[in-house]
Design a protein around this motif. Sequence first.
Motif, PDB file in Angstrom:
ATOM      1  N   TYR A  43      -7.662  11.569  -2.383  1.00 50.96           N
ATOM      2  CA  TYR A  43      -6.087  10.854  -1.870  1.00 50.96           C
ATOM      3  C   TYR A  43      -5.564  11.417  -1.280  1.00 50.96           C
ATOM      4  O   TYR A  43      -3.680  11.988  -0.684  1.00 50.96           O
ATOM      5  N   LYS A  44      -5.872  12.910  -0.706  1.00 45.33           N
ATOM      6  CA  LYS A  44      -5.475  13.587   0.694  1.00 45.33           C
ATOM      7  C   LYS A  44      -4.611  12.447   1.817  1.00 45.33           C
ATOM      8  O   LYS A  44      -3.372  13.162   2.032  1.00 45.33           O
ATOM      9  N   ASN A  45      -4.918  11.740   1.734  1.00 48.57           N
ATOM     10  CA  ASN A  45      -4.272  10.640   3.003  1.00 48.57           C
ATOM     11  C   ASN A  45      -2.970  10.118   2.356  1.00 48.57           C
ATOM     12  O   ASN A  45      -2.553   9.043   3.464  1.00 48.57           O
ATOM     13  N   ILE A  46      -2.923   9.565   1.233  1.00 39.58           N
ATOM     14  CA  ILE A  46      -1.367   9.239   0.515  1.00 39.58           C
ATOM     15  C   ILE A  46      -0.134   9.814   1.228  1.00 39.58           C
ATOM     16  O   ILE A  46      -0.374  10.542   1.049  1.00 39.58           O
ATOM     17  N   LYS A  47       0.156   8.759   1.347  1.00 37.08           N
ATOM     18  CA  LYS A  47       2.030   9.112   1.818  1.00 37.08           C
ATOM     19  C   LYS A  47       3.446   9.062   0.874  1.00 37.08           C
ATOM     20  O   LYS A  47       2.923   8.268   0.360  1.00 37.08           O
ATOM     21  N   HIS A  48       3.498   9.755   0.663  1.00 32.63           N
ATOM     22  CA  HIS A  48       5.014   9.609  -0.330  1.00 32.63           C
ATOM     23  C   HIS A  48       6.688   9.835   0.546  1.00 32.63           C
ATOM     24  O   HIS A  48       6.578  10.697   0.875  1.00 32.63           O
ATOM     25  N   THR A  49       6.524   9.270  -0.411  1.00 35.06           N
ATOM     26  CA  THR A  49       8.113   9.066   0.509  1.00 35.06           C
ATOM     27  C   THR A  49       9.495   9.712  -0.953  1.00 35.06           C
ATOM     28  O   THR A  49       9.015   9.130  -2.137  1.00 35.06           O
ATOM     29  N   THR A  50      10.013   9.770  -0.287  1.00 32.65           N
ATOM     30  CA  THR A  50      11.168  10.146  -1.590  1.00 32.65           C
ATOM     31  C   THR A  50      12.731   9.341  -0.974  1.00 32.65           C
ATOM     32  O   THR A  50      12.926   9.213   0.075  1.00 32.65           O
ATOM     33  N   THR A  51      13.161   9.849  -2.162  1.00 33.68           N
ATOM     34  CA  THR A  51      14.668   8.398  -2.123  1.00 33.68           C
ATOM     35  C   THR A  51      16.268   9.011  -3.131  1.00 33.68           C
ATOM     36  O   THR A  51      15.578   9.909  -3.881  1.00 33.68           O
ATOM     37  N   SER A  52      17.030   9.749  -1.885  1.00 30.48           N
ATOM     38  CA  SER A  52      18.140  10.390  -2.905  1.00 30.48           C
ATOM     39  C   SER A  52      19.085   9.619  -2.904  1.00 30.48           C
ATOM     40  O   SER A  52      19.261   8.186  -1.924  1.00 30.48           O
ATOM     41  N   TYR A  53      20.110  10.115  -3.795  1.00 30.40           N
ATOM     42  CA  TYR A  53      21.084   8.274  -4.337  1.00 30.40           C
ATOM     43  C   TYR A  53      22.466   9.881  -4.886  1.00 30.40           C
ATOM     44  O   TYR A  53      22.391  10.788  -4.790  1.00 30.40           O
ATOM     45  N   ASN A  54      23.504   9.055  -4.099  1.00 28.22           N
ATOM     46  CA  ASN A  54      24.615  10.320  -4.822  1.00 28.22           C
ATOM     47  C   ASN A  54      25.468   9.348  -5.638  1.00 28.22           C
ATOM     48  O   ASN A  54      25.729   8.107  -5.576  1.00 28.22           O
ATOM     49  N   VAL A  55      25.187  10.069  -7.005  1.00 29.59           N
ATOM     50  CA  VAL A  55      25.493   9.256  -8.213  1.00 29.59           C
ATOM     51  C   VAL A  55      27.661   9.399  -8.261  1.00 29.59           C
ATOM     52  O   VAL A  55      28.096   9.126  -9.535  1.00 29.59           O
ATOM     53  N   ASP A  56      28.286   9.958  -6.785  1.00 30.52           N
ATOM     54  CA  ASP A  56      29.175  10.280  -7.915  1.00 30.52           C
ATOM     55  C   ASP A  56      30.458   9.226  -8.767  1.00 30.52           C
ATOM     56  O   ASP A  56      31.192   8.953  -9.183  1.00 30.52           O
ATOM     57  N   ASN A  57      29.685   7.671  -7.804  1.00 34.46           N
ATOM     58  CA  ASN A  57      30.805   6.358  -8.468  1.00 34.46           C
ATOM     59  C   ASN A  57      30.242   6.165  -9.549  1.00 34.46           C
ATOM     60  O   ASN A  57      31.184   5.376 -10.659  1.00 34.46           O
ATOM     61  N   TYR A  58      28.877   6.825 -10.237  1.00 34.76           N
ATOM     62  CA  TYR A  58      29.194   6.864 -11.720  1.00 34.76           C
ATOM     63  C   TYR A  58      29.657   7.958 -12.439  1.00 34.76           C
ATOM     64  O   TYR A  58      29.952   7.740 -14.077  1.00 34.76           O
ATOM     65  N   PHE A  59      29.539   9.039 -12.346  1.00 35.83           N
ATOM     66  CA  PHE A  59      29.855  10.032 -13.184  1.00 35.83           C
ATOM     67  C   PHE A  59      31.355  10.880 -12.478  1.00 35.83           C
ATOM     68  O   PHE A  59      31.657  11.770 -12.900  1.00 35.83           O
ATOM     69  N   LYS A  60      31.893  10.753 -10.965  1.00 39.04           N
ATOM     70  CA  LYS A  60      33.055  11.160 -10.869  1.00 39.04           C
ATOM     71  C   LYS A  60      34.338  11.082 -10.997  1.00 39.04           C
ATOM     72  O   LYS A  60      34.690   9.723 -10.585  1.00 39.04           O
ATOM     73  N   ALA A  61      34.921  11.693 -11.628  1.00 40.69           N
ATOM     74  CA  ALA A  61      36.460  11.271 -12.019  1.00 40.69           C
ATOM     75  C   ALA A  61      37.408  11.176 -10.811  1.00 40.69           C
ATOM     76  O   ALA A  61      37.744  12.482 -10.271  1.00 40.69           O
ATOM     77  N   THR A  62      38.123  10.440 -10.484  1.00 44.73           N
ATOM     78  CA  THR A  62      38.556   9.527  -9.784  1.00 44.73           C
ATOM     79  C   THR A  62      40.575   9.809  -9.846  1.00 44.73           C
ATOM     80  O   THR A  62      40.497   8.531 -10.502  1.00 44.73           O
TER      81      THR A  62
END
Length: 340
Positions: A289-308
């Motif tokens: 598995y040493k040659n497997i490339k892994h990617t990550t994704t970031s999400y902003n969840v303010d629209n779902y949890f932040k009260a404005t």
Amino acid sequence: MIKDIPRPYQDAELYMELQGLDVRLAIMKTRDFLQTLGDAQLSLTYADKKEHEIDDERILNIISRTHSRHALIDYNGCFDLLLQIPWFLFRLWKGTGVRRNKDNWVIKAEKKCNYDDVKNKLAVLQDANIKQFLEKLIFFNDTYRFNNSRNVTIRDIANDLKHKRNIRLREFRVPSNLNLNINGIELNSKKLLEERGIAFSFEQEIFESSNPDKVIAKAISTHFGDEQTIDIKYINGELFRGEDLVRSGKNYSLEEIYMGLLDYHNNIVEIFNSLQIVLNEYVELNPQYKNIKHTTTSYNVDNYFKATQSNQQENKRARKFINYGKHKVIKTFNSGKKLH
């Protein structure tokens, strides 16, 4: 400030095993711990009233209370998951009756895991990194889990939630406006009265509704303000103590729970960082598995949890009916129906 959560490892099946250890199980438990810690951190973030952009203190209290409840349960569970990492890595479950590679042996080993066994069995190991981790683990347990000198102990509050399903918060108590006027000074605090050497008791007779001349009981008030309690004593001698309502559970503020959770989070991250140093000595990717490339994704969840202010206006069309004492938030649906 909330410390970032480390993300050191990929899926457990990508790693090698070493004889005499269970590396992949330890990594699986590491990922369980970090995912639960991530859930707890999300709740902690939005439990902070300053994170939201609305002015209604009642709504902010409801939002903070909801997220705090989730954070308390998850952070308390994080410690148990943390213990399972060395428990499986070094097979500390040996001697507990668990037989490896038998049906459901992992589940049985999980149930056997406990702080005292982990502590005592790690203490036998001579590795310097293990000793440093163990030192931090003991400090954390004695400081943040079993410590009567702390006003907020996450373990105790989480257990209250587990068994009583509720925590009492000062923000949701309706304060008394009963004042005592002494020489032109209004007092509503037992503490202020005691500072002036005053012990006060107020009695009021209670009459039978069908016979207003017949006294059936007395209401006796001995405290004022937030500390006010009222005893009800019937003529036949039966007493209903007001202090039982006060002493049946501890009252917290949202702010002190938030600060307690923040402190807990930052210190359990430090413990894991120490444990990761131990893990890294044994973790190696499986060569295939040493040659497997892994990617990550970031999400902003303010629209779902932040009260404005804007989403507060949008939510007026679909608001749920929530009743917290005298404060009500009414929620209607587009169909025009109401939930009760």
